[in-house]
Design a protein around this motif. Structure first.
Motif, mmCIF file in Angstrom:
data_model
loop_
_atom_site.group_PDB
_atom_site.id
_atom_site.type_symbol
_atom_site.label_atom_id
_atom_site.label_comp_id
_atom_site.label_asym_id
_atom_site.label_seq_id
_atom_site.Cartn_x
_atom_site.Cartn_y
_atom_site.Cartn_z
ATOM 1 N N UNK A 1 0.817 -1.209 0.000
ATOM 2 C CA UNK A 1 0.000 0.000 0.000
ATOM 3 C C UNK A 1 0.855 1.266 0.000
ATOM 4 N N UNK A 2 2.168 1.102 -0.160
ATOM 5 C CA UNK A 2 3.117 2.218 -0.224
ATOM 6 C C UNK A 2 3.006 3.136 1.000
ATOM 7 N N UNK A 3 2.999 2.537 2.189
ATOM 8 C CA UNK A 3 2.899 3.295 3.430
ATOM 9 C C UNK A 3 4.015 2.918 4.385
ATOM 10 N N UNK A 4 4.559 3.926 5.071
ATOM 11 C CA UNK A 4 5.587 3.749 6.092
ATOM 12 C C UNK A 4 5.172 4.503 7.343
ATOM 13 N N UNK A 5 5.500 3.961 8.494
ATOM 14 C CA UNK A 5 5.273 4.689 9.744
ATOM 15 C C UNK A 5 6.493 5.562 10.025
ATOM 16 N N UNK A 6 6.389 6.303 11.087
ATOM 17 C CA UNK A 6 7.515 7.081 11.595
ATOM 18 C C UNK A 6 8.534 6.121 12.242
ATOM 19 N N UNK A 7 9.805 6.552 12.317
ATOM 20 C CA UNK A 7 10.812 5.789 13.069
ATOM 21 C C UNK A 7 10.563 6.045 14.549
ATOM 22 N N UNK A 8 10.630 5.006 15.367
ATOM 23 C CA UNK A 8 10.445 5.157 16.809
ATOM 24 C C UNK A 8 11.623 4.524 17.545
ATOM 25 N N UNK A 9 12.076 5.183 18.616
ATOM 26 C CA UNK A 9 13.248 4.675 19.332
ATOM 27 C C UNK A 9 12.908 3.546 20.305
ATOM 28 N N UNK A 10 13.891 2.685 20.504
ATOM 29 C CA UNK A 10 13.858 1.667 21.553
ATOM 30 C C UNK A 10 15.177 1.798 22.291
ATOM 31 N N UNK A 11 15.078 2.179 23.574
ATOM 32 C CA UNK A 11 16.285 2.367 24.385
ATOM 33 C C UNK A 11 16.154 1.620 25.699
ATOM 34 N N UNK A 12 17.242 0.987 26.093
ATOM 35 C CA UNK A 12 17.332 0.326 27.396
ATOM 36 C C UNK A 12 18.803 0.317 27.796
ATOM 37 N N UNK A 13 19.082 0.684 29.038
ATOM 38 C CA UNK A 13 20.483 0.764 29.482
ATOM 39 C C UNK A 13 20.989 -0.543 30.082
ATOM 40 N N UNK A 14 20.127 -1.290 30.720
ATOM 41 C CA UNK A 14 20.497 -2.573 31.344
ATOM 42 C C UNK A 14 21.687 -2.430 32.292
ATOM 43 N N UNK A 15 21.668 -1.390 33.121
ATOM 44 C CA UNK A 15 22.763 -1.190 34.074
ATOM 45 C C UNK A 15 22.784 -2.259 35.154
ATOM 46 N N UNK A 16 21.632 -2.850 35.433
ATOM 47 C CA UNK A 16 21.551 -3.937 36.410
ATOM 48 C C UNK A 16 21.110 -5.187 35.663
ATOM 49 N N UNK A 17 22.041 -6.102 35.473
ATOM 50 C CA UNK A 17 21.722 -7.338 34.760
ATOM 51 C C UNK A 17 21.381 -8.435 35.733
ATOM 52 N N UNK A 18 20.119 -8.801 35.836
ATOM 53 C CA UNK A 18 19.711 -9.831 36.791
ATOM 54 C C UNK A 18 20.205 -11.206 36.397
ATOM 55 N N UNK A 19 20.442 -11.410 35.098
ATOM 56 C CA UNK A 19 20.922 -12.704 34.656
ATOM 57 C C UNK A 19 22.383 -12.948 35.024
ATOM 58 N N UNK A 20 23.124 -11.895 35.361
ATOM 59 C CA UNK A 20 24.551 -12.028 35.663
ATOM 60 C C UNK A 20 24.851 -11.847 37.132
ATOM 61 N N UNK A 21 23.993 -12.318 38.001
ATOM 62 C CA UNK A 21 24.265 -12.226 39.436
ATOM 63 C C UNK A 21 23.852 -10.887 40.022
ATOM 64 N N UNK A 22 23.147 -10.049 39.273
ATOM 65 C CA UNK A 22 22.680 -8.766 39.781
ATOM 66 C C UNK A 22 23.751 -7.706 39.866
ATOM 67 N N UNK A 23 24.916 -7.927 39.239
ATOM 68 C CA UNK A 23 25.988 -6.951 39.295
ATOM 69 C C UNK A 23 25.722 -5.803 38.334
ATOM 70 N N UNK A 24 26.249 -4.639 38.672
ATOM 71 C CA UNK A 24 26.117 -3.462 37.819
ATOM 72 C C UNK A 24 26.947 -3.655 36.562
ATOM 73 N N UNK A 25 26.367 -3.319 35.405
ATOM 74 C CA UNK A 25 27.060 -3.394 34.120
ATOM 75 C C UNK A 25 27.644 -2.035 33.798
ATOM 76 N N UNK A 26 28.774 -1.997 33.118
ATOM 77 C CA UNK A 26 29.366 -0.707 32.702
ATOM 78 C C UNK A 26 28.765 -0.177 31.446
#
Length: 147
Positions: free
Chosen positions: A122-147
């Motif tokens: 139908x020759x239609x495009x939406x706007x670009x939308x951001x996806x951001x996540x910092x993941x400073x606390x990784x629960x899968x890695x023992x809950x240690x702070x990530x750099x």
């Protein structure tokens, strides 16, 4: 008599010109073709710095009548296109037709990118939308702070 014939011919010619503008928009049987009038997308990024976390992606498809529309989801940078996902549009009650596609994205690592929806048939495009996540606390890695 000649004046009456000329009037009828002129009216017929005007009616023919007005109808020809939309002749290609009519399917067999006089029904208009399905058209996508607007395509929008939104992403609600995770509200936490903890990963894994969920983000919510939603696309809204607006059409001129009820129908089924295939859409694709693309990530910025050409790193992939997913789909097609079929979206069924229905009357909303205010004279418009809309359908939605939603999915939950589980974020496992830091991300800063953009996505958009497309309906190439139908020759239609939406706007670009951001996806951001910092993941400073990784629960899968023992809950240690990530750099």
């Amino acid at each position: 008599m000649k004046r009456r014939i000329l009037t009828v011919l002129a009216a017929t010619a005007i009616a023919g010109m007005a109808g020809s503008a939309h002749a290609l928009d009519i399917k067999q049987g006089g029904e208009p073709k399905l058209k996508v009038t607007k395509l929008q997308m939104g992403i609600k990024s995770p509200a936490t710095n903890t990963c894994p976390a969920d983000a919510k992606l939603t696309a809204w498809v607006f059409t001129n009548k009820e129908g089924s529309v295939p859409i694709f989801i693309a990530r910025a940078g050409g790193s992939g296109v997913a789909g097609p996902y079929m979206v069924q549009t229905k009357a909303t009650g205010n004279g418009t037709f809309m359908g939605t596609y939603s999915r939950t994205l589980t974020i496992h690592q830091a991300i800063d990118t953009q996505y958009r929806a497309s309906a190439p048939n139908f020759k239609q495009l939406s706007n670009w939308v951001p996806l951001k996540a910092t993941c400073k606390i990784g629960l899968g890695g023992g809950g240690e702070l990530q750099n």
